[in-house]
Scaffold this active site. Structure first.
Site, PDB file in Angstrom:
ATOM      1  N   HIS A 100     -10.494  -2.553  11.386  1.00 55.41           N
ATOM      2  CA  HIS A 100      -9.410  -3.402  10.861  1.00 55.41           C
ATOM      3  C   HIS A 100      -9.209  -4.577  11.822  1.00 55.41           C
ATOM      4  O   HIS A 100      -8.219  -4.636  12.541  1.00 55.41           O
ATOM      5  CB  HIS A 100      -8.148  -2.534  10.768  1.00 55.41           C
ATOM      6  CG  HIS A 100      -7.029  -3.138   9.988  1.00 55.41           C
ATOM      7  ND1 HIS A 100      -5.725  -2.731  10.145  1.00 55.41           N
ATOM      8  CD2 HIS A 100      -7.003  -4.095   9.042  1.00 55.41           C
ATOM      9  CE1 HIS A 100      -4.944  -3.418   9.321  1.00 55.41           C
ATOM     10  NE2 HIS A 100      -5.696  -4.250   8.643  1.00 55.41           N
TER      11      HIS A 100
ATOM     12  N   TYR B  16      -1.450  -3.453  -7.057  1.00 53.22           N
ATOM     13  CA  TYR B  16      -1.208  -4.283  -5.886  1.00 53.22           C
ATOM     14  C   TYR B  16      -2.290  -4.199  -4.807  1.00 53.22           C
ATOM     15  O   TYR B  16      -2.698  -3.107  -4.406  1.00 53.22           O
ATOM     16  CB  TYR B  16       0.138  -3.911  -5.245  1.00 53.22           C
ATOM     17  CG  TYR B  16       0.596  -4.986  -4.294  1.00 53.22           C
ATOM     18  CD1 TYR B  16       1.211  -6.140  -4.780  1.00 53.22           C
ATOM     19  CD2 TYR B  16       0.351  -4.895  -2.940  1.00 53.22           C
ATOM     20  CE1 TYR B  16       1.587  -7.156  -3.929  1.00 53.22           C
ATOM     21  CE2 TYR B  16       0.728  -5.913  -2.074  1.00 53.22           C
ATOM     22  CZ  TYR B  16       1.349  -7.033  -2.580  1.00 53.22           C
ATOM     23  OH  TYR B  16       1.717  -8.038  -1.729  1.00 53.22           O
TER      24      TYR B  16
ATOM     25  N   ARG C 171       2.220 -12.163  -0.581  1.00 56.52           N
ATOM     26  CA  ARG C 171       0.892 -12.552  -0.090  1.00 56.52           C
ATOM     27  C   ARG C 171       0.349 -13.795  -0.763  1.00 56.52           C
ATOM     28  O   ARG C 171       0.630 -14.048  -1.938  1.00 56.52           O
ATOM     29  CB  ARG C 171      -0.101 -11.412  -0.362  1.00 56.52           C
ATOM     30  CG  ARG C 171       0.241 -10.092   0.312  1.00 56.52           C
ATOM     31  CD  ARG C 171      -0.331 -10.020   1.697  1.00 56.52           C
ATOM     32  NE  ARG C 171       0.136  -8.843   2.446  1.00 56.52           N
ATOM     33  CZ  ARG C 171      -0.450  -8.425   3.560  1.00 56.52           C
ATOM     34  NH1 ARG C 171      -1.504  -9.028   4.043  1.00 56.52           N
ATOM     35  NH2 ARG C 171       0.037  -7.386   4.213  1.00 56.52           N
TER      36      ARG C 171
ATOM     37  N   SER D 217      -1.319  -3.787  10.060  1.00 51.63           N
ATOM     38  CA  SER D 217      -0.966  -4.696   8.971  1.00 51.63           C
ATOM     39  C   SER D 217       0.342  -5.419   9.294  1.00 51.63           C
ATOM     40  O   SER D 217       1.300  -4.798   9.758  1.00 51.63           O
ATOM     41  CB  SER D 217      -0.806  -3.911   7.678  1.00 51.63           C
ATOM     42  OG  SER D 217      -1.969  -3.152   7.452  1.00 51.63           O
TER      43      SER D 217
ATOM     44  N   ARG E 248       0.838  -1.190   0.000  1.00 50.79           N
ATOM     45  CA  ARG E 248       0.000   0.000   0.000  1.00 50.79           C
ATOM     46  C   ARG E 248       0.879   1.249   0.000  1.00 50.79           C
ATOM     47  O   ARG E 248       1.954   1.265   0.591  1.00 50.79           O
ATOM     48  CB  ARG E 248      -0.913   0.016   1.233  1.00 50.79           C
ATOM     49  CG  ARG E 248      -2.068  -0.984   1.151  1.00 50.79           C
ATOM     50  CD  ARG E 248      -3.003  -0.876   2.343  1.00 50.79           C
ATOM     51  NE  ARG E 248      -2.360  -1.329   3.562  1.00 50.79           N
ATOM     52  CZ  ARG E 248      -1.824  -0.550   4.483  1.00 50.79           C
ATOM     53  NH1 ARG E 248      -1.866   0.774   4.359  1.00 50.79           N
ATOM     54  NH2 ARG E 248      -1.243  -1.061   5.542  1.00 50.79           N
TER      55      ARG E 248
ATOM     56  N   LYS F   1      -9.580  -2.365   1.441  1.00 51.42           N
ATOM     57  CA  LYS F   1      -9.291  -1.232   2.330  1.00 51.42           C
ATOM     58  C   LYS F   1     -10.101   0.004   1.956  1.00 51.42           C
ATOM     59  O   LYS F   1     -10.581   0.735   2.825  1.00 51.42           O
ATOM     60  CB  LYS F   1      -7.798  -0.910   2.275  1.00 51.42           C
ATOM     61  CG  LYS F   1      -6.890  -2.085   2.590  1.00 51.42           C
ATOM     62  CD  LYS F   1      -7.127  -2.616   3.963  1.00 51.42           C
ATOM     63  CE  LYS F   1      -6.109  -3.697   4.300  1.00 51.42           C
ATOM     64  NZ  LYS F   1      -6.331  -4.208   5.663  1.00 51.42           N
TER      65      LYS F   1
ATOM     66  N   ASP G  47      -9.322  -9.806   8.611  1.00 49.38           N
ATOM     67  CA  ASP G  47      -8.796  -8.460   8.346  1.00 49.38           C
ATOM     68  C   ASP G  47      -9.785  -7.333   8.635  1.00 49.38           C
ATOM     69  O   ASP G  47      -9.368  -6.267   9.055  1.00 49.38           O
ATOM     70  CB  ASP G  47      -8.334  -8.368   6.884  1.00 49.38           C
ATOM     71  CG  ASP G  47      -7.411  -7.189   6.616  1.00 49.38           C
ATOM     72  OD1 ASP G  47      -6.480  -6.972   7.413  1.00 49.38           O
ATOM     73  OD2 ASP G  47      -7.619  -6.473   5.623  1.00 49.38           O
TER      74      ASP G  47
ATOM     75  N   CYS H 185       0.868  -7.638  11.648  1.00 49.52           N
ATOM     76  CA  CYS H 185       1.115  -7.778  13.083  1.00 49.52           C
ATOM     77  C   CYS H 185       0.340  -8.939  13.699  1.00 49.52           C
ATOM     78  O   CYS H 185       0.173  -8.995  14.923  1.00 49.52           O
ATOM     79  CB  CYS H 185       0.809  -6.477  13.808  1.00 49.52           C
ATOM     80  SG  CYS H 185       1.964  -5.162  13.382  1.00 49.52           S
TER      81      CYS H 185
HETATM   82  P1  GDP Z   1      -1.718  -9.548   9.649  1.00 51.55           P
HETATM   83  O1  GDP Z   1      -1.139  -8.826   8.497  1.00 51.55           O
HETATM   84  O2  GDP Z   1      -2.091  -8.640  10.780  1.00 51.55           O
HETATM   85  O3  GDP Z   1      -2.837 -10.451   9.255  1.00 51.55           O
HETATM   86  O4  GDP Z   1      -0.551 -10.443  10.242  1.00 51.55           O
HETATM   87  P2  GDP Z   1      -0.175 -11.987   9.968  1.00 51.55           P
HETATM   88  O5  GDP Z   1      -0.994 -12.888  10.805  1.00 51.55           O
HETATM   89  O6  GDP Z   1      -0.182 -12.241   8.512  1.00 51.55           O
HETATM   90  O7  GDP Z   1       1.302 -12.002  10.521  1.00 51.55           O
HETATM   91  C1  GDP Z   1       2.285 -11.110  10.050  1.00 51.55           C
HETATM   92  C2  GDP Z   1       3.652 -11.629  10.395  1.00 51.55           C
HETATM   93  O8  GDP Z   1       3.781 -11.730  11.807  1.00 51.55           O
HETATM   94  C3  GDP Z   1       3.902 -13.018   9.836  1.00 51.55           C
HETATM   95  O9  GDP Z   1       5.219 -13.100   9.385  1.00 51.55           O
HETATM   96  C4  GDP Z   1       3.674 -13.921  11.021  1.00 51.55           C
HETATM   97  O10 GDP Z   1       4.421 -15.113  10.937  1.00 51.55           O
HETATM   98  C5  GDP Z   1       4.106 -13.055  12.194  1.00 51.55           C
HETATM   99  N1  GDP Z   1       3.353 -13.382  13.439  1.00 51.55           N
HETATM  100  C6  GDP Z   1       2.016 -13.562  13.550  1.00 51.55           C
HETATM  101  N2  GDP Z   1       1.660 -13.907  14.815  1.00 51.55           N
HETATM  102  C7  GDP Z   1       2.809 -13.933  15.541  1.00 51.55           C
HETATM  103  C8  GDP Z   1       3.117 -14.218  16.914  1.00 51.55           C
HETATM  104  O11 GDP Z   1       2.253 -14.522  17.743  1.00 51.55           O
HETATM  105  N3  GDP Z   1       4.427 -14.115  17.283  1.00 51.55           N
HETATM  106  C9  GDP Z   1       5.414 -13.782  16.389  1.00 51.55           C
HETATM  107  N4  GDP Z   1       6.662 -13.709  16.826  1.00 51.55           N
HETATM  108  N5  GDP Z   1       5.162 -13.522  15.073  1.00 51.55           N
HETATM  109  C10 GDP Z   1       3.886 -13.584  14.659  1.00 51.55           C
HETATM  110  P1  PGA Z   2      -3.016  -7.245   6.616  1.00 55.90           P
HETATM  111  O1  PGA Z   2      -3.804  -6.736   5.308  1.00 55.90           O
HETATM  112  O2  PGA Z   2      -3.631  -6.410   7.684  1.00 55.90           O
HETATM  113  O3  PGA Z   2      -3.353  -8.677   6.634  1.00 55.90           O
HETATM  114  O4  PGA Z   2      -1.545  -6.978   6.505  1.00 55.90           O
HETATM  115  C1  PGA Z   2      -3.304  -5.967   4.316  1.00 55.90           C
HETATM  116  C2  PGA Z   2      -3.024  -4.562   4.747  1.00 55.90           C
HETATM  117  O5  PGA Z   2      -3.491  -4.139   5.824  1.00 55.90           O
HETATM  118  O6  PGA Z   2      -2.349  -3.873   3.988  1.00 55.90           O
HETATM  119 MN    MN Z   3      -5.151  -5.307   6.811  1.00 53.41          MN
HETATM  120 MN    MN Z   4      -3.740 -10.580   7.366  1.00 51.75          MN
END
Ligand code: GDP
Ligand code: PGA
Ligand code: MN
Ligand code: MN
Length: 603
Positions: A247, A218, A386, A269, A79, A227, A294, A271
């Protein structure tokens, strides 16, 4: 000018006057070679993916059915927050956290960019619906795009095509979403695998409920139902109509006693939302099911509780770090096929690979299409690469995920990525304190947006890049939502941090499936069963209250993960003050009161 003769323009499968005139207007401006009305059928998917393979955009995966590998232009990987605009009529309605331009000025700039921008390309018209098609008032949109990648991604991420169009009738409201990659083709010009433009605009017109996007192909820049519609435009609609677009993931948690609780969680994002949504608990008897990873739309139900619906139809998940150990349910979901992989590595036998997937094979093609062997320094996959996969393929998707009524939320978790300061979990004192926790949420920046990674910034409710209006008004809306309900019926608010580090930089908490232990404490707090220490920042588990049975960690690390360090918090106060000053006069006085009270408790 006489009516333009663009093949396909008159083959519209609808009589909706506003839709028809908008599509004609866009075709006249962008001058595509033809217009295609998308029906969302499997034949259409087949046709489009074959075309993307011929164009060199997609590589079919031999090891996953009906799945494709794809690499974006190296400049178009995330983004673009600095190119994202909230073009409200009054600048004060956009606020200090958004980029703003007067709507007329933005429209005149972008109209010139759109003029002739689809030359030599096909213009696709994608009717879509965010949230269940069976909703009493379905949330409709139409994306016009010149990107086949967008069309097939929208098939995974939204309910689109004929089944969505069936809900338009002749006069339904819809959000017009105009997208172009901004790469016209001259006669005889050879196309590239990922056409895009260095000039990018992601613009929102909240009063008109309209989205204009240019230059990027993208994810969040181009799949406008996600979003742009479901967060930025929807948050502005929700403020006016008394609901919330957030979110947040939504999960269903069933205890060993078979009690069900639904939990929503807002993390910035990259996290941990997708991982938490699909979590496989490590504690016996507990079960997690997924409803969304999400975005959550939350409205009051007839019983006065807050009900959440996931507007999406698929997962657009961060690939690196996803593995059988960390997120087995994501692995099972993509193993079923029907998925797109963007900016990960390609194996020689036609599968995908990324960092965190265990031992790499002897040779890979990186996301930059370079040869790679183990030991090479370069990353095989972009950190924001992704997978895009249908939600109904996830083996733990909850059966009620498509209930238009939504599910009643017991707890809201806020969380971020902080090496220090923020304990593993803290319970707020009440709704207002919970809103303060959300409003002052901070996190280290990630690769999900272009720009520097690892810098701590305030990311209120994990919505910093997604609030479609003034952040101060958004805080007030959160407070007002709490006042509209019986306090006992509002979700309880918690603040979590899976990412606190020790002095050597290692994570203090193992995370992933072990986060079920934190969820258990959250539920036990709601049910009045778990102990907590009252601290200056809220209620934190006592060492005994957190179930650590069978967990192979140093208890001292858990203590450090749970610690409330008054010095660290005193250092946080000026950052929060600075943040509130940036938001300005519109910070609700109740949040200023919360800050004053926190300062006093810290001494
Ligand atoms: P989203 O973008 O908020 O959906 O986050 P994701 O679930 O896709 O996770 C983003 C990154 O953080 C990935 O590389 C995960 O492997 C990592 N991650 C997710 N949960 C945890 C956790 O509980 N501990 C750690 N250390 N890393 C995490
Ligand atoms: P994420 O979604 O929260 O899974 O990273 C995409 C974004 O927020 O850009
Ligand atoms: Mn997101
Ligand atoms: Mn995600």
């Amino acid at each position: 000018m006489t009516a333009l003769a663009v093949p396909g323009l008159d083959q519209a499968p609808t009589n909706h006057p506003r839709l028809l005139s908008w599509v004609r207007e866009v075709a006249e401006l962008t001058t595509p070679e033809r217009v295609v009305w998308c029906d969302g059928s499997d034949e259409e998917w087949q046709r489009m993916t074959e075309q993307l393979v011929r164009a060199g955009t997609f590589v079919p995966l031999k090891q996953k059915p009906n799945s494709f590998w794809c690499a974006s232009d190296p400049s178009d990987v995330a983004r673009v927050e600095e190119r994202t605009f909230i073009c409200s009529v009054d600048e004060a309605d956009s606020g200090p956290t958004n980029n703003w331009m007067p709507p007329a000025e933005m429209k005149s700039i972008m109209t010139e960019l759109y003029r002739g921008c689809m030359r030599g390309r096909t213009m696709y018209v994608i009717p879509f619906c965010m949230g269940p098609l069976t909703a009493e008032k379905p949330m409709l949109g139409v994306e016009i795009t010149d990107s086949e990648y967008v069309v097939v991604s929208m098939k995974i991420m939204t309910r689109m095509g004929s089944k969505a169009l069936a809900r338009f009738g002749e006069d339904a409201d819809f959000v017009p979403c105009l997208h172009s990659i901004g790469a016209p083709l001259e006669p005889g010009q050879q196309d590239v695998p990922w056409p895009c433009n260095d000039t990018k605009y992601i613009s929102h017109f909240p009063e008109e409920r309209m989205i204009w996007s240019f230059g990027s192909g993208y994810g969040g820049n181009a799949l406008l139902g996600k979003k742009c519609y479901s967060l930025r435009i929807a948050s502005a609609i929700g403020r006016n109509e008394g609901w919330m677009a957030e979110h947040m993931l939504v999960l269903k948690l069933t205890s060993p006693e078979n009690k069900v609780h639904y939990v929503a969680a807002a993390f910035p994002s990259a996290c941990g939302k997708t991982n938490l949504a699909m979590l496989e608990p490590t504690i016996p008897g507990w079960k997690v099911e997924t409803l969304g990873d999400d975005i959550a739309w939350m409205r009051f139900g007839e019983d006065g509780r807050l009900y959440a619906v996931n507007p999406e139809n698929g997962f657009f998940g961060v690939a690196p770090g996803t593995d059988w150990k960390t997120n087995p349910n994501a692995m099972r979901t993509i193993a079923k096929g029907n998925s797109l992989f963007t900016n990960v590595a390609l194996t020689d036998d036609g599968d995908i690979w990324w960092e965190g997937m265990g031992e790499p094979p002897a040779h890979l093609t990186t996301w930059k299409k370079k040869d790679w062997k183990p030991g090479d320094e370069e990353l095989t996959s972009h950190p924001n690469s992704r997978y895009c996969t249908p939600i109904d393929q996830c083996p733990i998707t909850a059966p009620e995920w498509e209930d238009p009524k939504g599910v009643p939320i017991s707890a809201i978790l806020f969380g971020g990525r902080r090496k220090t300061t923020i304990p593993l979990v803290t319970e707020s004192r009440d709704w207002q304190h919970g809103v303060f926790m959300g409003a002052t949420l901070s996190s280290e920046t990630t690769a999900a947006a272009t720009g520097q990674v690892g810098v701590v910034r305030r990311d209120p409710m994990a919505m910093l890049p997604f609030i479609g209006y003034h952040a101060g008004d958004y805080f007030q809306h959160w407070i007002d939502m709490g006042k509209r309900a019986d306090a006992a019926k509002m979700p309880k608010v918690f603040y979590v941090n899976w990412f606190r580090r020790d002095a050597d930089g290692g994570f203090l908490w193992p995370g992933f499936g072990e986060n079920s232990r934190v969820l258990k404490w959250v539920i036990e707090r709601i049910e009045g069963k778990a102990a907590a220490n009252e601290t200056a920042i809220g209620h934190v588990p006592t060492a005994e209250a957190l179930d650590l049975s069978g967990l192979d960690v140093d208890p001292a690390d858990v203590d450090k993960a749970l610690a409330v360090d008054a010095d660290e918090w005193r250092a946080e106060i000026p950052l929060i003050e600075e943040w509130f000053d940036k938001i300005g006069d519109k910070v609700p006085s109740l949040l200023r009161d919360e800050l004053a009270a926190l300062k006093q408790r810290l001494g």
